[in-house]
Write a protein that holds these residues in place. Sequence first.
Motif, PDB file in Angstrom:
ATOM      1  N   TRP A  80      49.913  35.987  49.318  1.00 13.68           N
ATOM      2  CA  TRP A  80      48.842  36.203  50.291  1.00 13.68           C
ATOM      3  C   TRP A  80      48.376  37.653  50.250  1.00 13.68           C
ATOM      4  O   TRP A  80      49.170  38.578  50.332  1.00 13.68           O
ATOM      5  N   GLY A  81      47.071  37.847  50.057  1.00 16.31           N
ATOM      6  CA  GLY A  81      46.517  39.195  50.084  1.00 16.31           C
ATOM      7  C   GLY A  81      46.345  39.821  48.712  1.00 16.31           C
ATOM      8  O   GLY A  81      45.870  40.944  48.612  1.00 16.31           O
ATOM      9  N   ILE A  82      46.739  39.106  47.648  1.00 16.83           N
ATOM     10  CA  ILE A  82      46.514  39.630  46.295  1.00 16.83           C
ATOM     11  C   ILE A  82      45.553  38.687  45.585  1.00 16.83           C
ATOM     12  O   ILE A  82      45.913  37.572  45.221  1.00 16.83           O
ATOM     13  N   GLY A  83      44.302  39.141  45.435  1.00 16.79           N
ATOM     14  CA  GLY A  83      43.277  38.327  44.804  1.00 16.79           C
ATOM     15  C   GLY A  83      43.187  38.586  43.312  1.00 16.79           C
ATOM     16  O   GLY A  83      43.962  39.360  42.742  1.00 16.79           O
ATOM     17  N   ASN A  84      42.217  37.933  42.663  1.00 18.10           N
ATOM     18  CA  ASN A  84      42.077  38.024  41.210  1.00 18.10           C
ATOM     19  C   ASN A  84      41.837  39.453  40.738  1.00 18.10           C
ATOM     20  O   ASN A  84      42.362  39.881  39.713  1.00 18.10           O
ATOM     21  N   ASN A  85      41.016  40.197  41.484  1.00 13.59           N
ATOM     22  CA  ASN A  85      40.680  41.556  41.059  1.00 13.59           C
ATOM     23  C   ASN A  85      41.910  42.460  41.086  1.00 13.59           C
ATOM     24  O   ASN A  85      42.185  43.197  40.133  1.00 13.59           O
ATOM     25  N   LEU A  86      42.676  42.393  42.188  1.00 15.54           N
ATOM     26  CA  LEU A  86      43.884  43.212  42.280  1.00 15.54           C
ATOM     27  C   LEU A  86      44.932  42.735  41.280  1.00 15.54           C
ATOM     28  O   LEU A  86      45.641  43.545  40.676  1.00 15.54           O
ATOM     29  N   LYS A  87      45.012  41.423  41.092  1.00 10.99           N
ATOM     30  CA  LYS A  87      45.949  40.875  40.095  1.00 10.99           C
ATOM     31  C   LYS A  87      45.659  41.478  38.720  1.00 10.99           C
ATOM     32  O   LYS A  87      46.588  41.885  37.999  1.00 10.99           O
ATOM     33  N   ARG A  88      44.383  41.543  38.357  1.00 13.49           N
ATOM     34  CA  ARG A  88      44.006  42.077  37.055  1.00 13.49           C
ATOM     35  C   ARG A  88      44.438  43.539  36.918  1.00 13.49           C
ATOM     36  O   ARG A  88      44.966  43.958  35.881  1.00 13.49           O
ATOM     37  N   LYS A  89      44.221  44.322  37.972  1.00 17.65           N
ATOM     38  CA  LYS A  89      44.604  45.735  37.932  1.00 17.65           C
ATOM     39  C   LYS A  89      46.123  45.902  37.822  1.00 17.65           C
ATOM     40  O   LYS A  89      46.611  46.781  37.101  1.00 17.65           O
ATOM     41  N   LEU A  90      46.858  45.052  38.546  1.00 12.02           N
ATOM     42  CA  LEU A  90      48.321  45.134  38.485  1.00 12.02           C
ATOM     43  C   LEU A  90      48.839  44.647  37.132  1.00 12.02           C
ATOM     44  O   LEU A  90      49.789  45.225  36.572  1.00 12.02           O
ATOM     45  N   ASN A  91      48.225  43.598  36.591  1.00  8.74           N
ATOM     46  CA  ASN A  91      48.618  43.104  35.266  1.00  8.74           C
ATOM     47  C   ASN A  91      48.441  44.191  34.216  1.00  8.74           C
ATOM     48  O   ASN A  91      49.252  44.319  33.280  1.00  8.74           O
ATOM     49  N   ASN A  92      47.392  45.003  34.368  1.00  5.78           N
ATOM     50  CA  ASN A  92      47.146  46.096  33.410  1.00  5.78           C
ATOM     51  C   ASN A  92      48.240  47.165  33.472  1.00  5.78           C
ATOM     52  O   ASN A  92      48.395  47.956  32.538  1.00  5.78           O
ATOM     53  N   LEU A  93      48.987  47.173  34.584  1.00  5.34           N
ATOM     54  CA  LEU A  93      50.113  48.107  34.720  1.00  5.34           C
ATOM     55  C   LEU A  93      51.428  47.451  34.279  1.00  5.34           C
ATOM     56  O   LEU A  93      52.502  48.021  34.449  1.00  5.34           O
ATOM     57  N   GLY A  94      51.326  46.235  33.723  1.00  5.49           N
ATOM     58  CA  GLY A  94      52.527  45.524  33.284  1.00  5.49           C
ATOM     59  C   GLY A  94      53.201  44.750  34.398  1.00  5.49           C
ATOM     60  O   GLY A  94      54.342  44.292  34.248  1.00  5.49           O
ATOM     61  N   ILE A  95      52.509  44.582  35.516  1.00  2.00           N
ATOM     62  CA  ILE A  95      53.085  43.887  36.671  1.00  2.00           C
ATOM     63  C   ILE A  95      52.664  42.424  36.622  1.00  2.00           C
ATOM     64  O   ILE A  95      51.480  42.096  36.789  1.00  2.00           O
ATOM     65  N   LYS A  96      53.619  41.538  36.390  1.00  2.00           N
ATOM     66  CA  LYS A  96      53.347  40.106  36.278  1.00  2.00           C
ATOM     67  C   LYS A  96      53.869  39.323  37.483  1.00  2.00           C
ATOM     68  O   LYS A  96      53.290  38.327  37.887  1.00  2.00           O
ATOM     69  N   LYS A  97      55.004  39.760  38.010  1.00  2.00           N
ATOM     70  CA  LYS A  97      55.582  39.107  39.184  1.00  2.00           C
ATOM     71  C   LYS A  97      55.813  40.155  40.265  1.00  2.00           C
ATOM     72  O   LYS A  97      55.750  41.358  40.004  1.00  2.00           O
ATOM     73  N   VAL A  98      56.093  39.712  41.476  1.00  2.00           N
ATOM     74  CA  VAL A  98      56.197  40.629  42.608  1.00  2.00           C
ATOM     75  C   VAL A  98      57.261  41.704  42.377  1.00  2.00           C
ATOM     76  O   VAL A  98      57.064  42.873  42.716  1.00  2.00           O
ATOM     77  N   LYS A  99      58.364  41.323  41.797  1.00  2.00           N
ATOM     78  CA  LYS A  99      59.453  42.277  41.554  1.00  2.00           C
ATOM     79  C   LYS A  99      58.970  43.488  40.752  1.00  2.00           C
ATOM     80  O   LYS A  99      59.424  44.621  40.971  1.00  2.00           O
ATOM     81  N   ASP A 100      58.020  43.262  39.841  1.00  2.00           N
ATOM     82  CA  ASP A 100      57.551  44.338  38.964  1.00  2.00           C
ATOM     83  C   ASP A 100      56.831  45.449  39.724  1.00  2.00           C
ATOM     84  O   ASP A 100      56.698  46.569  39.214  1.00  2.00           O
ATOM     85  N   ILE A 101      56.347  45.144  40.933  1.00  2.00           N
ATOM     86  CA  ILE A 101      55.670  46.179  41.724  1.00  2.00           C
ATOM     87  C   ILE A 101      56.598  47.365  41.959  1.00  2.00           C
ATOM     88  O   ILE A 101      56.167  48.517  42.005  1.00  2.00           O
ATOM     89  N   ASN A 102      57.881  47.095  42.064  1.00  2.00           N
ATOM     90  CA  ASN A 102      58.854  48.154  42.324  1.00  2.00           C
ATOM     91  C   ASN A 102      59.156  49.008  41.095  1.00  2.00           C
ATOM     92  O   ASN A 102      59.996  49.914  41.157  1.00  2.00           O
ATOM     93  N   ASN A 103      58.461  48.737  39.995  1.00  2.00           N
ATOM     94  CA  ASN A 103      58.595  49.606  38.824  1.00  2.00           C
ATOM     95  C   ASN A 103      57.947  50.969  39.070  1.00  2.00           C
ATOM     96  O   ASN A 103      58.183  51.919  38.337  1.00  2.00           O
ATOM     97  N   TYR A 104      57.094  51.025  40.105  1.00  2.00           N
ATOM     98  CA  TYR A 104      56.406  52.263  40.448  1.00  2.00           C
ATOM     99  C   TYR A 104      56.695  52.610  41.906  1.00  2.00           C
ATOM    100  O   TYR A 104      57.024  51.735  42.714  1.00  2.00           O
ATOM    101  N   SER A 105      56.535  53.875  42.242  1.00  2.00           N
ATOM    102  CA  SER A 105      56.813  54.334  43.606  1.00  2.00           C
ATOM    103  C   SER A 105      55.642  54.054  44.540  1.00  2.00           C
ATOM    104  O   SER A 105      54.511  53.796  44.101  1.00  2.00           O
ATOM    105  N   ARG A 106      55.920  54.147  45.822  1.00  3.82           N
ATOM    106  CA  ARG A 106      54.849  54.008  46.816  1.00  3.82           C
ATOM    107  C   ARG A 106      53.758  55.067  46.574  1.00  3.82           C
ATOM    108  O   ARG A 106      52.568  54.778  46.655  1.00  3.82           O
ATOM    109  N   ASP A 107      54.179  56.317  46.288  1.00  2.28           N
ATOM    110  CA  ASP A 107      53.212  57.398  46.053  1.00  2.28           C
ATOM    111  C   ASP A 107      52.285  57.090  44.883  1.00  2.28           C
ATOM    112  O   ASP A 107      51.105  57.433  44.896  1.00  2.28           O
ATOM    113  N   PHE A 108      52.836  56.419  43.862  1.00  2.35           N
ATOM    114  CA  PHE A 108      52.018  56.044  42.704  1.00  2.35           C
ATOM    115  C   PHE A 108      50.866  55.144  43.133  1.00  2.35           C
ATOM    116  O   PHE A 108      49.714  55.352  42.736  1.00  2.35           O
TER     117      PHE A 108
END
Length: 414
Positions: free
Chosen positions: A192-220
């Motif tokens: 909930w709250g992650i649409g196609n546009n944000l998904k695309r931006k996160l995928n470009n950072l190598g983020i495929k699943k929710v766990k991968d978000i923690n590969n980067y810091s909050r400040d990032f």
Amino acid sequence: MKERHIISIDLKSFFASVECVNRNYDPFKVPLVVADTSRGNGAMTLAVSPYLRNLGVSSRCRVFELPKNIKIIYAKPRMKLYEEYSNKILDIYKEFISEDDIHVYSIDEVFIDSTDYLKYYNKTDYEIALMIMNRIKEKTGITSTAGIGPNIFLAKVAMDIEAKHNKDCIAKWTFKDIETKLWNIEPIDKVWGIGNNLKRKLNNLGIKKVKDINNYSRDFYIKRFGNVMGNDIWSKANGIDFTTIKELNSKQKDKSMSMSQILSRDYNIDEVLLIVKEMNDLLNEKLRKMKLTTKLVHLGITYSRDFHLGFHQSISLNISTDDRDEIFNIFKYIYEKNIDDLPVRKVSIAYSRLIKKNNTQLSIYNIDNSIDNNEYYEIIDKINEKFGRTTLLRASSLLKNSTIKEREKFKNMV
């Protein structure tokens, strides 16, 4: 913060289920589709019955995309009927829970804070959810699903991801489920709250699943996406949500200013952002003139009359602001995470929780930028005030999709 017992309830395939019940059909046994077939095979379906959903048919598709080997029953949309059922079900919620602890998220979905009712009913949050769901079924024939969690976000995701697969249509997640359930969600736009546009931006950072978000810091995320969106992305990955039902309901009670516009034609999803930007420019000018800042912004989108649908969402800000571009970026974030690929006919924006500027808390991260922006905006305001509101415009306002010049006579700012 005290852990809450939030229940998110969704009415299963609501429009189609209402049509089935109204015809004395079982929604789980009948292939019914809500669509106006008089508009041809390209007409959009508003809903399909649970029977068709279980066969893998999408609830949103064109009529020509529906299975050809099934004798489908078509129902022309009847929004008044759906609203009547929605109001009946809202009254059922109020039989058990105070209106102050219920937030109506959409015509077929609510959030309920059951925390203060556990002792009153001597029941668990699961038992309260089941009690309410059974009453809905008994009185209206509509089946519902429920997610339960310690905050609104986890309750909603539990409902979206797991509840529909459980026999009793209820799923309860706790903070212990973050690593085992939330982190494993893939693709990421199921959240909930992650649409196609944000998904695309996160995928470009190598983020495929929710766990991968923690590969980067909050400040990032804050530096890359801005304070509001960056915090929201990081918080989602960790199941954090401090929003309360009372805060969600407070918009109607707060002093606010708003603007809405019914568009002269159907606008596509790319064109609407320009309209939002122009409306924000106008409303922000009023905010600055009144020496106010806002701590809650709201965006509402209504699709073409062919669809009778849309979304409304508010976001509470960490720091009260009058920064035009910062506020637009928040509107853009709300828009991109909620918008469907449907024609838009109405746009509304609002600022709420207004605070006098001399009482505003400053952010240590953007104080210099905020001061520069304010001087820049004030100069533009003075020029437009002296020579006419459309004297200085964005270059984008010269595009054919712009409505800013027509709104020189806009009178519905309140």
